[in-house]
Scaffold this active site. Structure first.
Site, PDB file in Angstrom:
ATOM      1  N   ARG A 151       0.418  -1.657  -0.270  1.00 63.57           N
ATOM      2  CA  ARG A 151       0.127   0.438  -0.157  1.00 63.57           C
ATOM      3  C   ARG A 151       1.436   1.993   0.104  1.00 63.57           C
ATOM      4  O   ARG A 151       1.776   1.372   0.856  1.00 63.57           O
ATOM      5  CB  ARG A 151      -0.674   0.297   1.373  1.00 63.57           C
ATOM      6  N   HIS A 255     -14.894   2.148   5.835  1.00 51.75           N
ATOM      7  CA  HIS A 255     -14.538   3.820   6.400  1.00 51.75           C
ATOM      8  C   HIS A 255     -15.051   4.467   4.978  1.00 51.75           C
ATOM      9  O   HIS A 255     -14.537   4.562   3.606  1.00 51.75           O
ATOM     10  CB  HIS A 255     -13.739   4.411   6.466  1.00 51.75           C
ATOM     11  N   GLY A 257     -17.463   7.088   2.632  1.00 51.71           N
ATOM     12  CA  GLY A 257     -16.273   8.579   2.670  1.00 51.71           C
ATOM     13  C   GLY A 257     -16.601   9.413   1.240  1.00 51.71           C
ATOM     14  O   GLY A 257     -17.217   8.618   0.433  1.00 51.71           O
ATOM     15  N   GLY A 261      -9.607   6.327  -5.132  1.00 56.38           N
ATOM     16  CA  GLY A 261      -8.792   6.542  -5.661  1.00 56.38           C
ATOM     17  C   GLY A 261      -7.392   5.994  -5.902  1.00 56.38           C
ATOM     18  O   GLY A 261      -7.382   4.810  -5.612  1.00 56.38           O
ATOM     19  N   CYS A 264      -4.184   2.725  -8.531  1.00 50.92           N
ATOM     20  CA  CYS A 264      -4.567   1.056  -8.444  1.00 50.92           C
ATOM     21  C   CYS A 264      -5.615   0.513  -8.821  1.00 50.92           C
ATOM     22  O   CYS A 264      -6.489   0.036  -9.893  1.00 50.92           O
ATOM     23  CB  CYS A 264      -3.337   0.381  -7.489  1.00 50.92           C
ATOM     24  N   ARG A 334      -2.831  10.441  -8.283  1.00 52.07           N
ATOM     25  CA  ARG A 334      -3.636   9.579  -9.872  1.00 52.07           C
ATOM     26  C   ARG A 334      -5.087   9.800  -8.866  1.00 52.07           C
ATOM     27  O   ARG A 334      -5.103   8.900  -8.471  1.00 52.07           O
ATOM     28  CB  ARG A 334      -2.346   8.509 -10.098  1.00 52.07           C
TER      29      ARG A 334
HETATM   30  C1  UGA Z   1      -3.614  -0.520  -2.919  1.00 51.27           C
HETATM   31  C2  UGA Z   1      -4.170  -1.901  -1.973  1.00 51.27           C
HETATM   32  O1  UGA Z   1      -4.960  -1.739  -0.492  1.00 51.27           O
HETATM   33  C3  UGA Z   1      -2.819  -2.086  -2.071  1.00 51.27           C
HETATM   34  O2  UGA Z   1      -2.725  -3.998  -1.543  1.00 51.27           O
HETATM   35  C4  UGA Z   1      -2.687  -3.107  -3.761  1.00 51.27           C
HETATM   36  O3  UGA Z   1      -0.954  -3.506  -3.495  1.00 51.27           O
HETATM   37  C5  UGA Z   1      -2.622  -1.623  -4.043  1.00 51.27           C
HETATM   38  O4  UGA Z   1      -3.512  -0.888  -3.915  1.00 51.27           O
HETATM   39  C6  UGA Z   1      -1.140  -1.443  -5.595  1.00 51.27           C
HETATM   40  O5  UGA Z   1      -2.400  -2.677  -6.304  1.00 51.27           O
HETATM   41  O6  UGA Z   1      -0.519  -1.458  -6.055  1.00 51.27           O
HETATM   42  P1  UGA Z   1      -3.221   1.878  -2.668  1.00 51.27           P
HETATM   43  O7  UGA Z   1      -3.790   2.522  -3.583  1.00 51.27           O
HETATM   44  O8  UGA Z   1      -1.971   2.453  -2.360  1.00 51.27           O
HETATM   45  O9  UGA Z   1      -3.498   0.315  -1.941  1.00 51.27           O
HETATM   46  O10 UGA Z   1      -4.334   2.518  -0.983  1.00 51.27           O
HETATM   47  P2  UGA Z   1      -5.563   1.985  -0.435  1.00 51.27           P
HETATM   48  O11 UGA Z   1      -5.221   1.968   0.719  1.00 51.27           O
HETATM   49  O12 UGA Z   1      -5.794   0.405  -1.189  1.00 51.27           O
HETATM   50  O13 UGA Z   1      -6.632   2.845  -0.828  1.00 51.27           O
HETATM   51  C7  UGA Z   1      -7.466   3.249  -1.458  1.00 51.27           C
HETATM   52  C8  UGA Z   1      -8.416   3.954  -2.220  1.00 51.27           C
HETATM   53  O14 UGA Z   1      -9.425   3.747  -0.965  1.00 51.27           O
HETATM   54  C9  UGA Z   1      -8.327   5.240  -1.380  1.00 51.27           C
HETATM   55  O15 UGA Z   1      -8.943   6.699  -2.178  1.00 51.27           O
HETATM   56  C10 UGA Z   1      -8.516   5.505  -0.223  1.00 51.27           C
HETATM   57  O16 UGA Z   1      -8.470   6.576   0.683  1.00 51.27           O
HETATM   58  C11 UGA Z   1      -9.813   4.527  -0.076  1.00 51.27           C
HETATM   59  N1  UGA Z   1     -10.328   4.432   1.141  1.00 51.27           N
HETATM   60  C12 UGA Z   1      -9.692   3.090   1.819  1.00 51.27           C
HETATM   61  C13 UGA Z   1     -11.758   3.918   1.559  1.00 51.27           C
HETATM   62  O17 UGA Z   1     -12.445   5.229   1.155  1.00 51.27           O
HETATM   63  N2  UGA Z   1     -12.040   3.162   2.711  1.00 51.27           N
HETATM   64  C14 UGA Z   1     -11.690   2.987   2.982  1.00 51.27           C
HETATM   65  O18 UGA Z   1     -12.300   1.646   3.947  1.00 51.27           O
HETATM   66  C15 UGA Z   1     -10.712   2.450   2.795  1.00 51.27           C
END
Ligand code: UGA
Length: 437
Positions: A151, A255, A257, A261, A264, A334
Site C-alpha cells: 500500500r 470507512h 466517505g 482513488g 491502482c 492519480r
Molecule cells: C491498493 C491495495 O490496498 C494494495 O494492497 C495494492 O498493492 C495496491 O492498491 C496496488 O495495487 O498497488 P493503495 O492504492 O496504496 O493500495 O491504497 P489503499 O490503501 O488501498 O486505498 C485506496 C483508496 O481507497 C484510497 O483513496 C482510500 O482513501 C480509499 N479507502 C480505503 C476508502 O475510501 N475507505 C476505506 O475504508 C479504505
C-alpha cells in the site's frame, strides 16, 4: 543475490531499496533520467514514509545503484519487472506498452538459469505470453509471476514484511526450480514466518486483481450503505462499527466517505472487467461496474452536499479543500477523489483553494486552474465552507475553535468521517458528514 529491478516508480524504487536492505546487490533501472538522478543521490522521487532514510542507509553499503542503462541488468540472477500498467486512454483495459517494452529491452541481458519476475499488475494471460518470450530467448531461464500487495504510505514495511508471497510458476508446483531461487531472495521475511503460496501463472495474476477488486467492493459496499443511511437518517460509521465486529466481515476498509482513488483500485477493476470480456466471462464481473458507479457517485454527492451546505449556491463561494492526495501519507494525486471534487466545485463557480502537506506540486501539475496554499492556517482564511477530503493526521487534529476564527462561515463537510461531530457542533460549526445524520 544479484538483482535487477526494471522500473523505479512507486513499486520499483521501494522494491529495489528493500531488496538491498535484505542483503542483495541491486541495480534499479528506469528510462526516466530525473528519477535515476534523484535515486542515485538517495533522494526519493515521490513522498513515501521511510523511503529516503532507507535509500540513504543502503546506498552507504554499496549494494544499491541506479542507472538508465539496461545493460546493467547483465549478470543479475533475478530481474524484477516493476513498470506501470495504467488505464488505456479512452478504454477500460490496461496499457501493456511499458511491460512489453521493459521485457523486450531486458531479454538480451537474460542468461541461463536467470529468473524474470513480474510484479506489475497485469491482465490474466500476460505471464504466459511473456514466459514464451523468455524461454524462446533463453531455454533454461524462467518467468515467475510474483504480485505485489504493498500500500502507498506503508510501502517499505509492506515490502519488508508482507502478509504473504504468491509465486506463480509455469507448472504450479513447489518443485519448480524458480521456487528455491525466490525463496532465497525472500529468505529473511520467509524465516520470520511470512506465508507463501505457489500457484500456476494465471492464478498468481488473478490473485492480485481479485484482491484489489474485493477491496474496492468493500469500500463501495459501505458507501452504498452511506447512501441508504442518508435516506433513512441513520449513521454509517456506527453501522460499520457494528457489522465490522463480526470477524467474517471485519472493520478494515469499511470507512465510508468520498470513495477510493489512486493509481491502482480504479484502473484495476476496469482492466479486470475488460479482460473478463475478452475471455467471454464478462457476466462474472458486471457487479464491478456497479462498484465503480457507486464510487464515482460519491464525488457528485459531495459537490451537491457542498452546495446545500453553502445555502444559496456555489457561485463565488470560497471553498477550502483540505487534502489533495488520494490518501494520507502519499503525494500521489492519480485519480484523487479530493482533487476531482475540488475541480468540479471550481467548474461550478466556486473559488477553490486546496491545501495538502505533501501533494501540492503534483496537484498543481494536474489541475493548474485551482489555487494552492501550502499552509492550512492561510488556506482557510475567509472560507465560506471547509471540506476535509484527505484524512491527514493534522486535519484530524484541527481545533474547531481556532479554525472558526479564521473562516468567514463555520461550515465543514467531513468527507472522510474522521471528525467528532459533537465537538465541532459544540464549537459552533455547521457539520456535515457522509452517511451520517
Ligand atoms: C491498493 C491495495 O490496498 C494494495 O494492497 C495494492 O498493492 C495496491 O492498491 C496496488 O495495487 O498497488 P493503495 O492504492 O496504496 O493500495 O491504497 P489503499 O490503501 O488501498 O486505498 C485506496 C483508496 O481507497 C484510497 O483513496 C482510500 O482513501 C480509499 N479507502 C480505503 C476508502 O475510501 N475507505 C476505506 O475504508 C479504505
Amino acid at each position: 543475490m544479484r538483482i535487477s529491478v526494471i522500473g523505479c516508480g512507486y513499486l520499483g524504487a521501494v522494491h529495489a531499496a528493500c531488496m538491498a536492505k535484505l542483503g542483495h546487490d541491486v541495480v534499479g533501472i528506469d528510462v526516466d533520467d530525473r528519477k535515476i538522478s534523484d535515486l542515485s543521490a538517495a533522494k526519493a522521487p515521490f513522498y513515501e514514509p521511510g523511503l529516503e532514510a532507507l535509500l540513504g542507509d543502503v546506498q552507504k553499503t554499496g549494494r544499491l545503484t541506479f542507472t538508465t542503462d539496461m545493460a546493467a541488468a547483465a549478470g543479475s540472477d533475478v530481474h524484477f519487472i516493476c513498470v506501470g500498467t495504467p488505464q488505456k486512454k479512452g478504454e477500460n483495459g490496461a496499457d501493456m506498452t511499458f511491460v512489453d517494452a521493459a521485457v523486450q529491452a531486458l531479454l538480451p541481458y537474460v542468461s541461463s538459469g536467470n529468473l524474470v519476475v513480474g510484479k506489475s499488475t497485469v491482465p490474466v494471460g500476460t505471464a504466459a505470453r511473456i514466459a514464451e518470450w523468455v524461454t524462446s530467448h533463453q531455454a533454461d531461464a524462467h518467468l515467475v509471476w510474483n504480485p505485489e500487495f504493498l500500500r502507498e504510505g506503508h510501502a517499505v514495511s509492506d515490502t519488508l514484511s508482507p502478509d504473504r508471497f504468491v509465486y506463480g510458476v509455469s507448472d504450479g508446483s513447489e518443485q519448480h526450480p524458480a521456487v528455491a531461487v525466490l525463496d532465497e531472495v525472500y529468505s529473511t521475511p520467509l524465516s520470520k514466518g511470512t506465508p507463501r503460496l505457489v500457484t500456476d501463472l494465471p492464478t498468481a495474476e488473478l490473485v492480485k486483481t481479485a484482491a484489489n477488486s474485493f477491496l474496492a467492493t468493500k469500500i463501495s459496499f459501505i458507501n452504498a450503505m452511506a447512501e441508504l443511511c442518508e435516506a433513512a437518517g441513520a449513521d454509517v460509521t456506527r453501522l460499520a462499527d457494528a457489522i465490522g465486529m463480526d470477524d467474517r466481515i471485519g472493520r478494515k476498509f469499511l470507512h465510508a466517505g468520498i470513495g477510493f482513488g489512486g493509481g491502482c483500485l480504479p484502473k484495476d477493476i476496469r482492466a479486470f472487467m475488460a479482460r473478463a470480456g475478452e475471455l467471454g466471462a464478462d457476466q462474472a464481473l458486471t457487479f464491478l461496474r456497479e462498484v465503480d458507479a457507486i464510487n464515482m457517485r460519491r464525488r457528485t454527492r459531495v459537490v451537491e452536499l457542498t452546495r446545500e451546505l453553502c445555502g444559496d449556491g456555489l457561485l463565488g463561494k470560497r471553498i477550502t479543500v483540505l487534502g489533495a492526495a488520494f490518501k494520507p501519507e502519499s503525494d500521489d494525486v492519480r485519480d484523487s477523489p479530493a482533487l476531482s471534487i475540488a475541480a468540479q466545485l471550481q467548474l461550478q463557480g466556486a473559488v477553490v483553494t486546496v491545501t495538502d502537506p505533501k501533494a501540492l506540486a503534483n496537484a498543481a501539475r494536474r489541475f493548474p486552474e485551482l489555487q494552492y496554499v501550502q499552509n492550512t492556517e492561510d488556506a482557510v482564511i475567509g472560507a465560506d465552507a471547509v471540506l476535509l477530503l484527505t484524512e491527514w493526521q493534522e486535519y484530524r487534529e484541527l481545533d474547531p475553535h481556532l479554525l472558526k476564527d479564521a473562516v468567514a462561515s463555520a461550515r465543514i463537510l467531513d468527507g472522510r468521517n474522521v471528525l467528532d461531530p459533537i465537538k465541532w457542533r459544540a464549537a459552533g460549526w455547521h457539520y456535515r458528514g457522509l452517511g451520517r445524520p
